[in-house]
Design a protein around this motif. Sequence first.
Motif, PDB file in Angstrom:
ATOM      1  N   GLY A  51     -50.194  20.483 -10.265  1.00  0.00           N
ATOM      2  CA  GLY A  51     -49.127  20.888 -11.182  1.00  0.00           C
ATOM      3  C   GLY A  51     -49.429  22.246 -11.812  1.00  0.00           C
ATOM      4  O   GLY A  51     -50.518  22.800 -11.644  1.00  0.00           O
ATOM      5  N   THR A  52     -48.447  22.756 -12.566  1.00  0.00           N
ATOM      6  CA  THR A  52     -48.604  24.026 -13.290  1.00  0.00           C
ATOM      7  C   THR A  52     -48.272  23.796 -14.748  1.00  0.00           C
ATOM      8  O   THR A  52     -47.224  23.215 -15.081  1.00  0.00           O
ATOM      9  N   VAL A  72     -44.708  19.187 -12.125  1.00  0.00           N
ATOM     10  CA  VAL A  72     -45.400  18.435 -11.055  1.00  0.00           C
ATOM     11  C   VAL A  72     -44.492  18.265  -9.845  1.00  0.00           C
ATOM     12  O   VAL A  72     -44.691  17.376  -9.025  1.00  0.00           O
ATOM     13  N   GLY A  73     -43.484  19.156  -9.720  1.00  0.00           N
ATOM     14  CA  GLY A  73     -42.609  19.106  -8.559  1.00  0.00           C
ATOM     15  C   GLY A  73     -41.400  18.231  -8.739  1.00  0.00           C
ATOM     16  O   GLY A  73     -40.593  18.099  -7.813  1.00  0.00           O
ATOM     17  N   LEU A 148     -50.547  26.286  -3.183  1.00  0.00           N
ATOM     18  CA  LEU A 148     -49.833  25.079  -2.760  1.00  0.00           C
ATOM     19  C   LEU A 148     -48.768  24.713  -3.796  1.00  0.00           C
ATOM     20  O   LEU A 148     -48.976  24.899  -5.010  1.00  0.00           O
ATOM     21  N   PRO A 149     -47.641  24.199  -3.354  1.00  0.00           N
ATOM     22  CA  PRO A 149     -46.550  23.888  -4.295  1.00  0.00           C
ATOM     23  C   PRO A 149     -46.910  22.745  -5.235  1.00  0.00           C
ATOM     24  O   PRO A 149     -47.757  21.903  -4.919  1.00  0.00           O
ATOM     25  N   ASN A 150     -46.247  22.755  -6.389  1.00  0.00           N
ATOM     26  CA  ASN A 150     -46.436  21.663  -7.334  1.00  0.00           C
ATOM     27  C   ASN A 150     -45.973  20.347  -6.700  1.00  0.00           C
ATOM     28  O   ASN A 150     -44.999  20.318  -5.949  1.00  0.00           O
ATOM     29  N   GLY A 151     -46.684  19.274  -7.001  1.00  0.00           N
ATOM     30  CA  GLY A 151     -46.382  17.980  -6.406  1.00  0.00           C
ATOM     31  C   GLY A 151     -47.190  17.679  -5.153  1.00  0.00           C
ATOM     32  O   GLY A 151     -47.132  16.560  -4.630  1.00  0.00           O
ATOM     33  N   THR A 152     -47.972  18.673  -4.651  1.00  0.00           N
ATOM     34  CA  THR A 152     -48.829  18.435  -3.485  1.00  0.00           C
ATOM     35  C   THR A 152     -49.900  17.408  -3.837  1.00  0.00           C
ATOM     36  O   THR A 152     -50.544  17.514  -4.886  1.00  0.00           O
TER      37      THR A 152
END
Length: 811
Positions: A51-52, A72-73, A148-152
Amino acid sequence: MKISLDWLRTLFPTDKTPAEISALLTSTGLEVEGLEELESVPGGLQGVVLGTVLTCQKHPDADKLSITTVDVGDASPRNIVCGAPNVAAGQRVVVALEGAVLHPTSGEPFKIKKSKIRGAASEGMICAEDEIGLGTSHAGIMVLDTDLPNGTPAAEYFGLGSDHVLEIGLTPNRADAASHFGVARDLRALLRQPVQLPDVSHFHAPVQAEGQAIGVQIEDAEACPRYAGLLLESVQVGPSPEWMQRRLRSIGLSPINNVVDVTNYVLHELGQPLHAFDADQIGGNGIRVRRAAAGEQFTTLDGAERTLKAEDLVIADAQGRALALAGVFGGKTSGVTEGTTRVFLESAYFDPAVARKTAQNHQLKTDASFRFERGTDPHMVPLALKRAALLLQEVASARVAAPIVDEFPTHIEHTSVRLLLPRVEKLIGHYIASDRIRQILTDLDILIVEENDVHGGPEWIVSVPPYRVDVTREADVVEEILRIYGFDHVPLRTHNAADFLAGFPQPDAELLRRDVSQLLSGQGYSEIVTNSLVNSDYFETAEQPAADLVRVLNYNSADLDVMRPTLLHSGLEIVRHNVNRRQRDLKLYEFGRSYHRQPDGSYKERPTLGIFLTGNLQAESWQQPDAKTAYHHLAGAVLQVLRSLGHAQPGQQPVQHPYLNGGLTLLLHNQPVVHLGSVSPKVLKQMDVNQPVWYAELDWAWLTKKYRGALTVQELPKFPEVRRDLSLVVDLGVTFEQLRQIATKVEKKLLREVNVFDVYQGENLGAGKKSYSLSFLLQDPERTLTDQAIDQVMQKLMTQFEQQAGAVIRK
């Protein structure tokens, strides 16, 4: 034996599932007894994502807490209360979502729940490394550097994956499969894909030793046909890297240090045991492979002081000091320690018998001895050495300081086996094309070196590699063909036949005797053991001619001058002894031998079982009247013994025994095997026994020889049985056994049992007559009996009773 599937795939890449691989290996004889999934991190970080941190503000009611919003996506950010001092907006973090179960490095697992912390809602947790089991630090949350995208899933970011461990029940003959490479070879033959051995092409050793080289001298080439060694310097002993420790743990091994771990790793990867010596402890810079001196003292790695035998093989230095028990266990003073910088690696082939004796002598069972005593591959010795050296260069900064020393004085040849192709079909019971057989043998490293046409069909001479220690005969090669071809691919024929029938082993007489003893003892009988020598005065009668007796020429007592021709008299001595001491209720049995002189003058001894019954059936009691023992009590015990030996329905005839009055002789296959009845009053008087005695004598030698097995299995009947009764008047001389034999001969298909339930004699029947009331059990295994079928059977029985026994049917 445990096999890591991830490790196995480095040698044999395959997309088969763990269950499919388990089934394939089991079909080849490497039975997979268990399949376990191992996670790199407990829980596999399920529910933990990247997450960010979008915003971060101090909690108004707690100085050490922060209120954050984290992407978190999902469609909207999550509010999370965090206590880490280093949390800040813009950070990439690891977030445990609601419902995730975390397994911290220390402490119990816990579940993430939606909660309120000091009045602020919290929908997850920003994690430190110890909170998710990735380390021990709790100084702050983990801050990542990733695009890497959030939620990975966090498991994907950390490269975590689960491994599967196969538990293989390795049979003693399959020493070749005691490694990941050995298992991969079977998969290669099944799936026809190549095995990828570890690449050792970049191994390089100096042409000459940089310093003092370590030489090798083999003093017993039969016990040690091959011995190779390699000197490494600049070794830094320390912990192994995580990937190596993880693989060793997956198969149940505990990491020790990088040098020892490498030797264990290569052992379980390639099946070749290695041993690492501290090179500075090798006196005289030389290795001697020698036999131990009888009584030589040696301290092994476990600190135990051991006294060696002359048949033990040891690895010694040039000064003669023992360093290790060859192929079994290392020595305490020569092992690798934290201060070791120079290592001498050993890779060898030891004779299996020698390794086995040493391991047994000292009760030492190690991974190395397990393989050496079953047989390893002598041609794997240099490859394993190079593989270990390259790994030590990688994990311990080692440097190869000398060329490989490889002493191979006794070359181990391939085994040559003659294979007649028609024998393959004959032994398997199914035709397999020669091209398919050729392919299977090639995939198993069994080479066809010669092809001939001989009487009986095509013949191949095949060459079996030495690592297949269990393949030495034609039948072994056929077994290899069958296990790869597949047992499931051999169809069952409608009519199976064989041109060979193995002989059935003789039953173990001692086990049969034990079983019958337990049977009789369970009915209250006590076992006795009497003297085989008896008094000849017992037999000075017409019933036992003196010429039949086996007389003792040098007897010490006139009362013990003949070998007993029957167990009766010696047993009656025991009965007399007990009755005279007011022990009148006796149930006894004895396994003994009777002795006989044959008409031609030769002698014969016969194993016999004698059973005695006398007195009351049970102890006196006010609850029930006294019941004397009777013939049928003894007969019941005898019939139970016969049933336990597989003989259910013996024939009968009046007793034929010189010392019995009244009773029966039981016949099996028209052979008299049991005599039972009442002991003659004349004998009882002679033996001074003043109460009736029932006695049975069984031909134990015949019963043992003709043992048919006590366990019989048959399908339960599907259709009911029918009973019919019949009363008939016959002459006094007609026995029930005669009537039973007539009935069984007349109706063999439907008649299951004949029994007599009443016998009557009276004046109204007439002189010399008696009446039998018989019951007949009828049953058809294929259908329900009709009244018409039953009446037909009964009519046939009545007709034959009238014709053969002169019976009059009472209606």
